[in-house]
Design a protein around this motif. Structure first.
Motif, PDB file in Angstrom:
ATOM      1  N   VAL A  40       0.837  -1.204   0.000  1.00  0.00           N
ATOM      2  CA  VAL A  40       0.000   0.000   0.000  1.00  0.00           C
ATOM      3  C   VAL A  40       0.870   1.253   0.000  1.00  0.00           C
ATOM      4  CG1 VAL A  40      -1.924  -1.122   1.186  1.00  0.00           C
ATOM      5  CG2 VAL A  40      -0.140   0.021   2.527  1.00  0.00           C
ATOM      6  N   ARG A  41       0.233   2.335  -0.398  1.00  0.00           N
ATOM      7  CA  ARG A  41       0.839   3.658  -0.205  1.00  0.00           C
ATOM      8  C   ARG A  41       0.045   4.361   0.876  1.00  0.00           C
ATOM      9  NH1 ARG A  41       4.914   5.581  -2.899  1.00  0.00           N
ATOM     10  NH2 ARG A  41       5.620   4.547  -4.797  1.00  0.00           N
ATOM     11  N   MET A  42       0.750   4.970   1.837  1.00  0.00           N
ATOM     12  CA  MET A  42       0.072   5.569   2.978  1.00  0.00           C
ATOM     13  C   MET A  42       0.982   6.623   3.617  1.00  0.00           C
ATOM     14  SD  MET A  42       0.511   2.352   5.631  1.00  0.00           S
ATOM     15  CE  MET A  42      -0.449   3.124   6.915  1.00  0.00           C
ATOM     16  N   ALA A 291       6.350  10.161   6.953  1.00  0.00           N
ATOM     17  CA  ALA A 291       6.618   9.943   5.524  1.00  0.00           C
ATOM     18  C   ALA A 291       5.283  10.022   4.789  1.00  0.00           C
ATOM     19  CB  ALA A 291       7.272   8.587   5.307  1.00  0.00           C
ATOM     20  N   GLN A 292       5.203  10.908   3.816  1.00  0.00           N
ATOM     21  CA  GLN A 292       3.974  11.119   3.071  1.00  0.00           C
ATOM     22  C   GLN A 292       3.927  10.212   1.842  1.00  0.00           C
ATOM     23  OE1 GLN A 292       1.678  13.253   4.321  1.00  0.00           O
ATOM     24  NE2 GLN A 292       3.081  13.682   6.013  1.00  0.00           N
ATOM     25  N   ASN A 293       2.764   9.563   1.634  1.00  0.00           N
ATOM     26  CA  ASN A 293       2.536   8.714   0.458  1.00  0.00           C
ATOM     27  C   ASN A 293       3.669   7.703   0.266  1.00  0.00           C
ATOM     28  OD1 ASN A 293       0.941   7.923  -1.757  1.00  0.00           O
ATOM     29  ND2 ASN A 293       2.198   9.136  -3.165  1.00  0.00           N
ATOM     30  N   ALA A 294       4.051   7.051   1.351  1.00  0.00           N
ATOM     31  CA  ALA A 294       5.178   6.111   1.310  1.00  0.00           C
ATOM     32  C   ALA A 294       4.709   4.734   0.866  1.00  0.00           C
ATOM     33  CB  ALA A 294       5.827   6.020   2.682  1.00  0.00           C
ATOM     34  N   ASP A 344      12.035  -0.994  -6.778  1.00  0.00           N
ATOM     35  CA  ASP A 344      11.325  -0.743  -8.030  1.00  0.00           C
ATOM     36  C   ASP A 344      10.596  -1.996  -8.511  1.00  0.00           C
ATOM     37  OD1 ASP A 344      13.477  -2.287  -8.701  1.00  0.00           O
ATOM     38  OD2 ASP A 344      14.327  -0.876 -10.167  1.00  0.00           O
ATOM     39  N   LYS A 345      10.590  -3.054  -7.680  1.00  0.00           N
ATOM     40  CA  LYS A 345       9.947  -4.301  -8.070  1.00  0.00           C
ATOM     41  C   LYS A 345       8.607  -4.507  -7.371  1.00  0.00           C
ATOM     42  CE  LYS A 345      14.210  -6.732  -9.249  1.00  0.00           C
ATOM     43  NZ  LYS A 345      15.023  -7.954  -9.027  1.00  0.00           N
ATOM     44  N   LEU A 346       8.186  -3.537  -6.579  1.00  0.00           N
ATOM     45  CA  LEU A 346       6.879  -3.604  -5.936  1.00  0.00           C
ATOM     46  C   LEU A 346       6.104  -2.336  -6.247  1.00  0.00           C
ATOM     47  CD1 LEU A 346       7.621  -4.943  -2.315  1.00  0.00           C
ATOM     48  CD2 LEU A 346       6.612  -6.223  -4.219  1.00  0.00           C
ATOM     49  N   LYS A 347       4.787  -2.488  -6.283  1.00  0.00           N
ATOM     50  CA  LYS A 347       3.909  -1.330  -6.445  1.00  0.00           C
ATOM     51  C   LYS A 347       2.678  -1.549  -5.582  1.00  0.00           C
ATOM     52  CE  LYS A 347       1.498  -3.028 -10.578  1.00  0.00           C
ATOM     53  NZ  LYS A 347       2.087  -4.367 -10.517  1.00  0.00           N
ATOM     54  N   ALA A 348       1.963  -0.479  -5.319  1.00  0.00           N
ATOM     55  CA  ALA A 348       0.747  -0.574  -4.519  1.00  0.00           C
ATOM     56  C   ALA A 348      -0.224  -1.552  -5.167  1.00  0.00           C
ATOM     57  CB  ALA A 348       0.098   0.794  -4.367  1.00  0.00           C
ATOM     58  N   GLY A 349      -0.805  -2.440  -4.362  1.00  0.00           N
ATOM     59  CA  GLY A 349      -1.741  -3.438  -4.871  1.00  0.00           C
ATOM     60  C   GLY A 349      -1.155  -4.814  -5.046  1.00  0.00           C
ATOM     61  N   ASP A 350       0.191  -4.926  -5.052  1.00  0.00           N
ATOM     62  CA  ASP A 350       0.820  -6.246  -5.167  1.00  0.00           C
ATOM     63  C   ASP A 350       0.510  -7.074  -3.922  1.00  0.00           C
ATOM     64  OD1 ASP A 350       1.881  -5.710  -7.620  1.00  0.00           O
ATOM     65  OD2 ASP A 350       3.884  -5.193  -6.883  1.00  0.00           O
ATOM     66  N   ASP A 351       0.377  -8.402  -4.137  1.00  0.00           N
ATOM     67  CA  ASP A 351       0.182  -9.319  -3.020  1.00  0.00           C
ATOM     68  C   ASP A 351       1.525  -9.803  -2.505  1.00  0.00           C
ATOM     69  OD1 ASP A 351      -2.665  -9.398  -2.919  1.00  0.00           O
ATOM     70  OD2 ASP A 351      -2.661 -10.619  -4.746  1.00  0.00           O
TER      71      ASP A 351
END
Length: 379
Positions: A40-42, A291-294, A344-351
Motif C-alpha cells: 500500500v501507499r500511505m 513519511a507522506q505517500n510512502a 522498483d519491483k513492488l507497487k501498490a496493490g501487489d500481493d
C-alpha cells in the motif's frame, strides 16, 4: 481371447487414469498456501510513547520568613489572586512588642549620643567614649529595623498572579520558618499555561527534538485528544547517576547499571478548555518521523537472509497456482503495523506473503510452521 485383450487394455487405461489423478492430487496437496496482504501507499507516522505529569508552567509555595501562629487566612482554594494581594495574616503581638522595645532603646541611645557629642566638642569626653556611643546607637537602629521587618512579615502577600491550588492551612496553625522545610501556608499556580513533564527511555531520547509535536490523553477525559510541543530536553538523567561526586548518586549509579535510564522531556501543552489539572497522568505519543505517500508493507511480511531484507511477492503461474518471488528491498521508517520500503519491483496493490503453511501429504500430517514474526528473520 479377444475379451482378454479388452480387459487388459481397460485395466491399463484405468491404472493410467488413476495414477494421473493420484499425481495431480499429491502435487496439489504439496503446493504451499499463502496468506497475503497488499502493498500500500500511505502516510506513515513514527511515534515514541511516554508517560508524564501535568504541571502548571509557574507555581510557588507561600511560606513565612518568621515563626508565628496564623491569625487569619484571607483566601480559599480555587480563588484567583494577584501579585501583592494580602492572603494571610500572622499573629504579630510579640513582634510588635519587640519593635516597641527596640524603638525605646534607640531613642535612649540617640539622646546619649547627642549628649556625648556635645561634651566631646568641649573636650569633656574622649574619642573612645564618642565611638562607643555611636556604636550603641547604630546597633539599636539595626535592631529596630529588624524588629520592624518582622512585624511587616506578619502580613503575607501573593508573590504572583494565579489561582490558589489546594486548601490553605487553617487559622491557628503554627507557621514555622526555615530554609529546608518551612511551613507551606498555601500554594499559588498560574494555570493559564500547562506543561507536561515526561520520562523518556534512553533508547528513544536520541530521536526526540525540541519543537516536535506530540498527542496525549488523560484518564479523566478519555475521549479528548490534546496536543503538545517539545519545549525542553534535560541534559542529565532523572537520577543524575553520572555524577560520582555525590555519594548517594554513586550508590544509585551502581544499582542502576542494570536498570533503565530515563530523561525528563518537558512539553508545552495548550489547554483552551481548561480541562487539565495539575498531577494528571498524560500518556503521550511523540511524533518523531513522518513519511507522506510512502510505499509500505506490513511489518510481519519482512524477512531477512544473508543477502538482506526481502518480501515474498505472490503471483499466479500459467496454471493459476500461487508462486512466491523473493523481492529484496531497503527498509525505511517503522510505524506500528507497517514499514516503509524502497524497491522498483513492488507497487501498490501487489500481493505479498505474511504467513506460510505446508499442505498435508500422504506421507506427512500436520503443519510445517512459517511464522512470520517481526524482523529480522533469517531463512
Amino acid at each position: 481371447m479377444k475379451w482378454k485383450i479388452l480387459i487388459a487394455a481397460a485395466l491399463i487405461i484405468g491404472a493410467a487414469v488413476g495414477y494421473k489423478f493420484y499425481s495431480d492430487t499429491v502435487e496439489e496437496a504439496a503446493a504451499p498456501t499463502y496468506e497475503t496482504e497488499k502493498v500500500v501507499r500511505m502516510d506513515l507516522t513514527k511515534t515514541v510513547s511516554a508517560t508524564g505529569t501535568i504541571q502548571p508552567k509557574n507555581s510557588v509555595e507561600v511560606s513565612s520568613k518568621i515563626t508565628a501562629r496564623v491569625k487569619e487566612i484571607l483566601v480559599e482554594e480555587n480563588q484567583q489572586v494577584t501579585a501583592g494581594q494580602v492572603v494571610a495574616i500572622l499573629d504579630g503581638r510579640d513582634f510588635e512588642a519587640t519593635r516597641d522595645q527596640a524603638q525605646f532603646t534607640l531613642t535612649n541611645y540617640a539622646q546619649k549620643l547627642k549628649r556625648i557629642e556635645r561634651l566631646y566638642n568641649i573636650g569633656a569626653k574622649s574619642k573612645e567614649e564618642l565611638e562607643e556611643a555611636q556604636y550603641n546607637y547604630d546597633r539599636a537602629k539595626s535592631e529596630l529595623e529588624k524588629a520592624e521587618s518582622n512585624v511587616n512579615e506578619t502580613v503575607i502577600t501573593a508573590p504572583m498572579d494565579g489561582v490558589v491550588v489546594g486548601e490553605p492551612i487553617s487559622a491557628g496553625s503554627m507557621a514555622v520558618q526555615g530554609n529546608s522545610n518551612p511551613t507551606v501556608i498555601l500554594r499559588i499556580a498560574d494555570l493559564s499555561e500547562k506543561l507536561v513533564k515526561a520520562k523518556v527511555d534512553e533508547t528513544d531520547i536520541g530521536s526526540i527534538r525540541v519543537g516536535e509535536r506530540a498527542n496525549f490523553t488523560v484518564d479523566a477525559f478519555p475521549d479528548e485528544k490534546f496536543s503538545a510541543t517539545v519545549n525542553k530536553i534535560s541534559q542529565t538523567d532523572t537520577n543524575n547517576s553520572w555524577d560520582s561526586s555525590n555519594s548517594s548518586n554513586s550508590n544509585s549509579s551502581s544499582s542502576s547499571s542494570n536498570s533503565v535510564i530515563y530523561y525528563y522531556v518537558t512539553f508545552h501543552a495548550p489547554d483552551p478548555k481548561n480541562l487539565l489539572l495539575p498531577a494528571m497522568t498524560a500518556r503521550l505519543d511523540i511524533i518523531v518521523g513522518q513519511a507522506q505517500n510512502a510505499l509500505c508493507v506490513p511489518i510481519e511480511a519482512i524477512k531477512t537472509d544473508a543477502q538482506g531484507s526481502y518480501v515474498e511477492k505472490i503471483t499466479k503461474d500459467e496454471r493459476g497456482k500461487d508462486t512466491a518471488e523473493k523481492v529484496y528491498l531497503t527498509v525505511g521508517m517503522y510505524g506500528e503495523e507497517y514499514v516503509q520500503v524502497t524497491t522498483d519491483k513492488l507497487k501498490a496493490g501487489d500481493d505479498i506473503s505474511v504467513t506460510y503453511q505446508a499442505a498435508k501429504t500422504s506421507t506427512q500430517s500436520g503443519n510445517r510452521g512459517g511464522g512470520m514474526g517481526r524482523p529480522p528473520r533469517m531463512f
